[in-house]
Design an enzyme around this catalytic site. Structure first.
Site, mmCIF file in Angstrom:
data_model
loop_
_atom_site.group_PDB
_atom_site.id
_atom_site.type_symbol
_atom_site.label_atom_id
_atom_site.label_comp_id
_atom_site.label_asym_id
_atom_site.label_seq_id
_atom_site.Cartn_x
_atom_site.Cartn_y
_atom_site.Cartn_z
ATOM 1 N N ALA A 65 0.871 -1.171 0.000
ATOM 2 C CA ALA A 65 0.000 0.000 0.000
ATOM 3 C C ALA A 65 0.912 1.226 0.000
ATOM 4 O O ALA A 65 2.059 1.164 0.459
ATOM 5 C CB ALA A 65 -0.893 -0.007 1.232
ATOM 6 N N GLY A 108 0.628 -4.923 0.879
ATOM 7 C CA GLY A 108 -0.550 -4.957 0.013
ATOM 8 C C GLY A 108 -0.284 -5.611 -1.339
ATOM 9 O O GLY A 108 -1.205 -6.122 -1.978
ATOM 10 N N GLU A 111 -0.678 -9.183 -0.713
ATOM 11 C CA GLU A 111 -2.107 -9.402 -0.452
ATOM 12 C C GLU A 111 -2.926 -9.302 -1.735
ATOM 13 O O GLU A 111 -3.882 -10.063 -1.931
ATOM 14 C CB GLU A 111 -2.591 -8.379 0.589
ATOM 15 C CG GLU A 111 -1.951 -8.642 1.951
ATOM 16 C CD GLU A 111 -2.116 -7.475 2.920
ATOM 17 O OE1 GLU A 111 -1.652 -6.354 2.595
ATOM 18 O OE2 GLU A 111 -2.703 -7.671 3.986
ATOM 19 N N GLU A 131 4.578 -5.031 7.127
ATOM 20 C CA GLU A 131 3.829 -3.956 7.815
ATOM 21 C C GLU A 131 4.317 -3.718 9.239
ATOM 22 O O GLU A 131 4.306 -2.596 9.739
ATOM 23 C CB GLU A 131 2.322 -4.288 7.835
ATOM 24 C CG GLU A 131 1.635 -4.174 6.481
ATOM 25 C CD GLU A 131 1.678 -5.436 5.642
ATOM 26 O OE1 GLU A 131 2.484 -6.348 5.962
ATOM 27 O OE2 GLU A 131 0.906 -5.519 4.670
#
Ligand code: CAA
Length: 257
Positions: A65, A108, A111, A131
């Site tokens: 992200a 992300g 993911e 993260e």
């Protein structure tokens, strides 16, 4: 439609989406999400498309992200906007989506690859959920989908230490379906997707849905669901064609009927 953060092409019956933010190693921001969902929705609606490939660059599928977008956000911001909630929509795409991963698939990015139906990785792929190093935890499914894919021990290791695993470890662990040479990655993924797209559409969609059920319901429920979907396919012309072709020793010509 012109996109800012992705490239969209069609190769025969396969839709190809390439993440295209090279300056940020394809970090996933809200524009990427909006554009990716729009491109996927267009492929869902296009009868000529039977499967989709999602890829990034040689250096990065996606490095997570977008940290610069997240940095200023407060707790009320992320809660009221249900930050990252929209990514779940990727899992709702009914046509098969293959992630073709080269380079970094972190946070992300890992993911997003797991939101796809299976991952074809190049030898250079690196997966991780870093993260924890940012004072947060995975928020797009990392603690859930990674654990289902690789089991508790390895998921805990990756999520708690933030370390990366290479393609070989990812394949051994069950995260990756196949490893291919880096220069053949997109070609191999397109070939796999074209193969899928040539099968009877109804059987492809129900096969994807049935495997997906294995992660959501009890074994007894899943088995009953699978059997009913299996039985329903006997109502299609393509089942007649597929079996007749086998008996007559010829290639089937599926017509999606
Ligand atoms: N968000 C925003 N920008 C990013 C980014 C990210 N996730 N990852 C890389 N970039 C940017 C860098 O800031 C840099 O931009 P500038 O040139 O403007 O400084 C550019 O991409 C190139 O990156 P690096 O110079 O860092 O490249 P490198 O080759 O030295 O390192 C890397 C590569 C190891 C992947 C490193 O970029 C990195 O660690 N990136 C962050 C990985 C990460 O922590 N991902 C998780 C994000 S949080 C998340 O994803 C939450 C969730 O669950 C959804």
């Amino acid at each position: 439609m012109a996109y800012e953060t992705i490239l969209v092409e069609t190769h025969g019956a396969v839709g190809l989406v390439t993440l295209n933010r090279p300056q940020a190693l394809n970090a996933l921001n809200s524009t990427v999400l909006k554009e990716l969902l729009a491109a996927f929705a267009a492929f869902e609606a296009d009868e000529a498309v039977g499967a989709i490939v999602l890829t990034g660059s040689e250096k990065a599928f996606a490095a997570g992200a977008d940290i610069k977008e997240m940095q200023p956000l407060s707790f009320p911001d992320v809660v009221t906007g249900d930050f990252l909630g929209g990514w779940d929509e990727v899992a709702g795409i009914r046509k098969p989506v293959i992630a073709a991963v080269s380079g970094y698939a972190l946070g992300g990015g890992c993911e997003l690859a797991m939101l796809c139906d299976f991952i074809i990785a190049s030898e250079t792929a690196k997966f991780g959920q870093p993260e924890i190093t940012l004072g947060i935890i995975p928020g797009m499914g990392g603690t859930q989908r990674l654990t289902r894919a690789v089991g508790k021990a390895k998921a805990m290791d990756l999520v708690l230490t933030g370390r990366m695993m290479d393609a070989a470890e990812a394949e051994r662990s069950g995260l990756v379906a196949r490893i291919v040479p880096a220069d053949k990655l997109v070609e191999e993924a397109l070939t796999a997707a074209a193969k899928i797209a040539a099968f009877s559409r109804a059987s492809v969609l129900l096969a994807k849905e049935s495997v997906g059920r294995a992660f959501e319901v009890t074994l007894a429920e899943g088995l009953r669901y699978e059997r009913r979907q299996f039985q329903s396919l006997f109502a299609t012309e393509d089942q007649k064609e597929g079996m007749a072709a086998f008996v007559e020793k010829r290639k089937p010509a599926f017509r999606n009927r």
